[in-house]
Write an enzyme that holds these catalytic residues in place. Structure first.
Site, short mmCIF file in Angstrom:
data_model
loop_
_atom_site.label_atom_id
_atom_site.label_comp_id
_atom_site.label_asym_id
_atom_site.label_seq_id
_atom_site.Cartn_x
_atom_site.Cartn_y
_atom_site.Cartn_z
N SER A 122 -2.53 5.51 1.24
CA SER A 122 -3.59 4.51 1.43
C SER A 122 -3.46 3.79 2.77
O SER A 122 -2.43 3.87 3.44
CB SER A 122 -3.58 3.51 0.27
OG SER A 122 -2.29 2.96 0.11
N LEU A 168 0.87 -1.18 0.00
CA LEU A 168 0.00 0.00 0.00
C LEU A 168 0.90 1.23 0.00
O LEU A 168 1.90 1.26 0.73
CB LEU A 168 -0.89 0.02 1.25
CG LEU A 168 -2.01 -1.03 1.30
CD1 LEU A 168 -2.56 -1.13 2.72
CD2 LEU A 168 -3.13 -0.68 0.32
N ASP A 169 0.57 2.23 -0.80
CA ASP A 169 1.42 3.42 -0.81
C ASP A 169 1.13 4.29 0.42
O ASP A 169 0.27 3.97 1.25
CB ASP A 169 1.30 4.20 -2.12
CG ASP A 169 -0.10 4.70 -2.41
OD1 ASP A 169 -0.91 4.81 -1.46
OD2 ASP A 169 -0.39 5.00 -3.58
N VAL A 170 1.89 5.36 0.54
CA VAL A 170 1.86 6.16 1.78
C VAL A 170 0.46 6.66 2.12
O VAL A 170 0.02 6.61 3.26
CB VAL A 170 2.85 7.36 1.67
CG1 VAL A 170 2.67 8.31 2.85
CG2 VAL A 170 4.28 6.84 1.64
#
Length: 264
Positions: free
Chosen positions: A59, A55-57
């Protein structure tokens, strides 16, 4: 066998944590690993925690980790192409350079003409188009009874890595300019989902940005399985690994069995 050795043996498998927004996935992984190797015993200093679908920052949500031989299970999990689910929050009326509500503003638009019915028609088109793509990638005859039955049960799986595929999408909240979608998908990224919100805005002759991406399921792990920050400790992780074990084995064996018929 000492208590440290027993604890080490219990840490062999998969578990899920809740990744909050604003935190890099690697920091989450490192924090969990550090909390586990603080336990005394030489075995723990060899303990490695692997990361599943990232998951990116911006999300948040279910983030699967593997510990010990669970690192191999992460690879098996990738190969099964299990679906993931998200809740997406969108905002009509503006477009940004990165499709998020915190990006640089590019355009402001009106949205008074958008109705729930119009939105749901667009979602139906998206789902239909993606369903055809999934059938094509799954290796089953598009007109067969098998394809129909697998589709109804939600068991269609691609035979290989594919572009992102939306297997289901519905609107669960419509309060313009805000709206919320629940989405099931394969091989997506959070940024792909933000762009999807942007494209929905364009289809509705407006603009839209994504204000939040929250993963609610990753394969056989759901939100109730995801350990909160206060439970990233040896006892909680060991119990989570133990509880997940039967589900993990069942789902991975099912995934392998489903993949076999289409490989001939």
């Amino acid at each position: 066998m000492g208590s440290a050795a027993r604890a080490y043996r219990s840490l062999q498998g998969l578990f899920a944590v809740y990744k909050p927004p604003g935190v890099h996935w690697k920091l989450v992984r490192d924090t969990v690993e550090t909390s586990l190797i603080r336990v005394k015993g030489p075995e723990f200093h060899r303990l490695k925690v692997g990361a599943g679908h990232r998951l990116d920052v911006r999300s948040s949500g279910v983030f699967v980790l593997g510990v010990g031989h669970g690192n191999k299970l992460l690879t098996d999990m990738y190969s099964c192409h299990l679906p993931k689910e998200y809740t997406l929050q969108g905002l009509f009326g503006k477009a940004t350079d990165d499709f998020s509500d915190s990006g640089r503003l590019i355009e402001k638009t009106t949205f008074d003409h958008i109705s729930r019915d119009k939105l749901e028609k667009i979602l139906a088109v998206i789902q239909g188009t993606n369903q055809k793509a999934l059938l094509a990638f799954s290796g089953v005859d598009l007109k067969s009874q098998e394809a129909y039955e697998l589709a109804v049960k939600g068991l269609l799986r691609p035979l290989q890595k594919t572009p992102p595929i939306i297997t289901g999408v519905r609107c669960v909240r419509f309060a313009p300019p805000e709206f919320t979608l629940e989405i099931q998908c394969l091989n997506e990224t959070p940024q792909y989902l933000r762009k999807l919100i942007h494209e929905i805005g364009l289809e509705l002759r407006s603009a839209a940005v994504c204000s939040h991406v929250r993963r609610t399921r990753d394969g056989f792990f759901t939100l109730p399985d995801a350990l909160l920050r206060s439970h990233w400790d040896l006892r909680s992780v060991g119990e989570a690994v133990r509880q997940a074990g039967p589900r993990v084995r069942a789902a991975l064996s099912l995934g392998e069995a489903e993949a076999e018929p289409g490989q001939g």
